[in-house]
Motif scaffolding. Structure first.
Motif, short mmCIF file in Angstrom:
data_model
loop_
_atom_site.label_atom_id
_atom_site.label_comp_id
_atom_site.label_asym_id
_atom_site.label_seq_id
_atom_site.Cartn_x
_atom_site.Cartn_y
_atom_site.Cartn_z
N ASP A 10 37.23 60.39 32.95
CA ASP A 10 38.29 59.86 33.82
C ASP A 10 37.90 58.53 34.42
OD1 ASP A 10 39.25 63.10 35.09
OD2 ASP A 10 39.83 62.04 33.26
N ALA A 11 36.63 58.44 34.74
CA ALA A 11 36.19 57.16 35.34
C ALA A 11 36.30 56.02 34.37
CB ALA A 11 34.75 57.31 35.82
N ALA A 12 36.19 56.31 33.04
CA ALA A 12 36.29 55.24 32.05
C ALA A 12 37.69 54.71 31.91
CB ALA A 12 35.78 55.74 30.72
N LEU A 13 38.73 55.52 32.29
CA LEU A 13 40.12 55.09 32.12
C LEU A 13 40.79 54.71 33.42
CD1 LEU A 13 41.24 57.82 29.57
CD2 LEU A 13 40.61 55.47 29.08
N ASN A 14 40.10 54.84 34.53
CA ASN A 14 40.75 54.52 35.80
C ASN A 14 40.81 53.01 35.99
OD1 ASN A 14 38.24 53.67 36.57
ND2 ASN A 14 37.74 55.59 37.61
N PRO A 15 41.67 52.51 36.95
CA PRO A 15 41.83 51.07 37.16
C PRO A 15 40.54 50.36 37.51
CG PRO A 15 43.60 52.25 38.20
CD PRO A 15 42.62 53.32 37.74
N ALA A 16 39.64 51.02 38.18
CA ALA A 16 38.38 50.37 38.55
C ALA A 16 37.58 49.99 37.31
CB ALA A 16 37.57 51.28 39.46
N GLU A 17 37.55 50.92 36.34
CA GLU A 17 36.83 50.62 35.11
C GLU A 17 37.52 49.50 34.33
OE1 GLU A 17 33.78 50.80 32.42
OE2 GLU A 17 33.94 51.74 34.40
N GLN A 18 38.86 49.55 34.30
CA GLN A 18 39.60 48.49 33.61
C GLN A 18 39.37 47.13 34.27
OE1 GLN A 18 43.70 49.53 33.36
NE2 GLN A 18 43.36 51.38 32.16
N LEU A 19 39.28 47.13 35.58
CA LEU A 19 39.02 45.90 36.30
C LEU A 19 37.66 45.35 35.91
CD1 LEU A 19 39.78 43.80 38.44
CD2 LEU A 19 38.85 45.36 40.17
N ARG A 20 36.66 46.25 35.83
CA ARG A 20 35.33 45.80 35.47
C ARG A 20 35.31 45.21 34.06
NH1 ARG A 20 31.26 47.56 32.66
NH2 ARG A 20 32.33 49.50 32.11
N GLN A 21 36.00 45.91 33.12
CA GLN A 21 36.05 45.41 31.75
C GLN A 21 36.79 44.06 31.67
OE1 GLN A 21 37.79 48.49 29.39
NE2 GLN A 21 36.02 49.90 29.57
N ALA A 22 37.87 43.91 32.44
CA ALA A 22 38.63 42.65 32.43
C ALA A 22 37.81 41.49 32.97
CB ALA A 22 39.91 42.80 33.24
N GLU A 23 37.03 41.77 34.03
CA GLU A 23 36.19 40.72 34.58
C GLU A 23 35.13 40.31 33.59
OE1 GLU A 23 34.80 42.37 38.20
OE2 GLU A 23 36.58 41.77 39.37
N THR A 24 34.56 41.30 32.86
CA THR A 24 33.56 40.97 31.83
C THR A 24 34.19 40.13 30.72
OG1 THR A 24 32.40 43.04 32.34
CG2 THR A 24 31.88 41.97 30.25
N ALA A 25 35.42 40.52 30.33
CA ALA A 25 36.11 39.75 29.28
C ALA A 25 36.44 38.34 29.74
CB ALA A 25 37.38 40.47 28.85
N LEU A 26 36.76 38.18 31.04
CA LEU A 26 37.07 36.85 31.58
C LEU A 26 35.85 35.94 31.52
CD1 LEU A 26 39.00 34.90 32.98
CD2 LEU A 26 38.30 35.90 35.18
N VAL A 27 34.69 36.51 31.85
CA VAL A 27 33.47 35.70 31.79
C VAL A 27 33.21 35.24 30.37
CG1 VAL A 27 30.97 35.75 32.13
CG2 VAL A 27 32.47 36.81 33.83
N ALA A 28 33.39 36.15 29.41
CA ALA A 28 33.18 35.78 28.01
C ALA A 28 34.22 34.77 27.53
CB ALA A 28 33.21 37.04 27.14
N LEU A 29 35.46 34.89 28.04
CA LEU A 29 36.54 33.98 27.62
C LEU A 29 36.35 32.58 28.19
CD1 LEU A 29 39.05 34.24 25.84
CD2 LEU A 29 40.40 34.60 27.91
N GLU A 30 35.86 32.51 29.42
CA GLU A 30 35.65 31.20 30.05
C GLU A 30 34.53 30.43 29.38
OE1 GLU A 30 35.03 32.08 34.15
OE2 GLU A 30 37.16 31.92 34.66
N LEU A 31 33.63 31.17 28.68
CA LEU A 31 32.59 30.48 27.95
C LEU A 31 33.14 29.76 26.74
CD1 LEU A 31 29.72 33.13 28.12
CD2 LEU A 31 29.94 31.05 29.48
#
Length: 502
Positions: free
Chosen positions: A262-283
């Motif tokens: 459940d923790a993997a699908l909750n908004p908090a986890e999605q937020l963490r994954q989105a922030e990680t993707a943003l860092v990779a995208l800004e590179l």
């Protein structure tokens, strides 16, 4: 005169000897009368002055003179003014000329007489002589001096007037050229403002703008296609979530499992994954890239949802959140899908508007480029007239400056001038009449008149005085001649010794 008679030198001498008194008496009378008339002829004195043309003192390489006519032409023009009735009438009155004639004749005849007494002769290419004849030597000198001063003053006034006239003419022409230039510049400015963007000088800018707009449109189309693909994917995920919800509703309820799923699908986890993707995208991409902006917007929405979910979830007595089996997952999926769909719809609408704007700009650039050839032809006609008027204006401006300097030169009287070289003097002897020649002419005329009288008398006399006369007149031979006997013998009219012929 006897018809057919031949006259030889001896015959002429005999006639002259026989009619000597008829020759001498008229000749003496005519000669005496001619000599008396010549002696009583009035003396005429002529005074003259020499005037030269002095060139301007400033070199023509610095100041070009406005008066370029030849001295002959200028002298003719000035002479017409000096010899006018107004000028000569004033001279006649100032010096009291021709007093006897003025009592009997009108002023116009007096002026004509004075014109005959004035002589203007060109000595060289740059000099001329003015002379005047009068009965009194002092009067001749004074009138000649006045005429010389009139020529000098009139030359100065004439040159100054010509320079001023040239200056005024050029100024009027310059004003007219300036007015045309301003009108043409105004028309050119109005044309450039009216067809701004279509001018030939803006062709390269239009081509560059067209290329940039095409690049932007291409990037926008690619970004729109990605958003549409993402929207289709989200719609598919939403349909899958709805299918799972229908399937779970058909199954019996089970307790909510505990663990990390459940923790993997909750908004908090999605937020963490989105922030990680943003860092990779800004590179890889810039901050203005649409994907970076969209991901940042999604992160902001996830943060809001995490905060809302944290405040809305019930807390048990043991401090743990109680949820139904699969509800949190489905709710999160549905909320995320709805939010993402709304965001994608907004982005697609914005990009559609941007696409329409870019296509309008693209069409405008195309229209400007297509209109450039016709604008180039129209502008060439306007600029051709402008260049011609501008060149004419510059030429007139240069000539106006030269004319102004030349006019100032004439005002200061340092231009070309008339100067007296040989001033008029009191004549020491009369120039006319030439009495020796007249005496010789009178004597010659008297002798001719006497001979004419003798010839006329001989022409009218038909007396036969010799054998030759008889033979010439009658055509008969002479048989004998009877000489005149003694001085007392009777004589026929006509005088002279003669023989009688049979």
């Amino acid at each position: 005169m006897i018809p057919g008679k031949r006259y030889t030198a001896e015959t002429v001498f005999k006639i002259a000897s026989r009619r000597k008194w008829l020759i001498l008496v008229p000749a003496v009378v005519v000669a005496a009368a001619g000599l008396a008339w010549i002696r009583h002829l009035p003396n005429v004195y002529r005074a003259n002055t020499l005037i030269i043309v002095v060139p301007q003192r400033v070199p023509e390489s610095y100041v070009r003179a406005t008066v370029t006519t030849r001295i002959e032409d200028r002298l003719q023009s000035i002479s017409q003014q000096i010899l006018s009735r107004t000028r000569l009438e004033k001279v006649v009155q100032d010096f009291n000329l021709y007093p006897e004639r003025r009592q009997a004749e009108v002023m116009e005849d007096i002026v004509d007489r004075m014109r005959q007494d004035i002589s203007i002769d060109i000595v060289k290419g740059d000099a001329f002589r003015v002379s005047y004849s009068a009965a009194q030597p002092v009067t001749a000198m004074k009138v000649t001096e006045r005429l010389a001063s009139l020529f000098i003053d009139e030359s100065l006034r004439d040159r100054e007037a010509l320079a001023e006239g040239t200056n005024s003419f050029l100024e009027a022409q310059l004003d007219e050229a300036r007015r045309k230039l301003v009108e043409n510049e105004k028309s050119l400015e109005e044309y450039q403002n009216k067809y701004n963007g279509e001018l030939p000088t803006q062709l390269q800018a239009n081509l560059q703008g067209l290329h940039n707009t095409e690049m932007q449109l291409q990037a926008l189309v690619e970004s729109t296609n990605r958003d549409r693909d993402r929207r289709m994917l989200v719609e598919r995920l939403t349909a899958d979530a709805n299918l799972d919800a229908s399937r779970d509703a058909a199954l019996p309820q089970a307790p909510a499992p505990s663990g990390d799923s459940d923790a993997a699908l909750n908004p908090a986890e999605q937020l963490r994954q989105a922030e990680t993707a943003l860092v990779a995208l800004e590179l890889r991409l810039k901050a203005e890239h649409p994907d970076v902006i969209r991901l940042k917007r999604s992160i902001a929405e996830l943060k809001k949802r995490v905060a809302v979910d944290a405040a809305a979830q019930p807390v048990s007595t043991s401090g743990k959140v109680v949820t139904g089996p699969g509800d949190a997952i489905r709710r999160n999926r549905m909320n995320e899908a709805k939010n993402e769909l709304a965001s994608l719809d907004v982005q697609l609408a914005s990009k559609a508007a941007e696409d329409s704007r870019l296509r309008g700009i693209l069409a405008e650039y195309q229209r400007r480029i297509e209109a450039t050839p016709s604008r180039e032809a129209e502008l060439a006609s306007l600029t051709r007239d402008y260049d011609t008027i501008q060149q004419s204006y510059r030429t007139l401006l240069s000539k106006k400056e030269d004319s102004q300097i030349a006019a100032n030169l004439e005002r200061r009287q340092i231009g070309e001038q008339f100067r007296v070289v040989d001033a008029a003097r009191v004549p020491e002897k009369p120039t006319s009449p030439d009495r020796p020649k007249l005496y010789l002419l009178a004597l010659t005329s008297a002798l001719i008149i006497g001979c004419a009288f003798a010839a006329s008398a001989e022409f009218l006399d038909r007396t036969m005085r010799s054998e030759e006369d008889v033979q010439a007149a009658l055509g008969l031979p002479v048989l004998a001649t009877i000489p005149v006997l003694g001085r007392g013998a009777p004589r026929r009219a006509g005088g002279g010794d003669r023989n009688s012929h049979v």
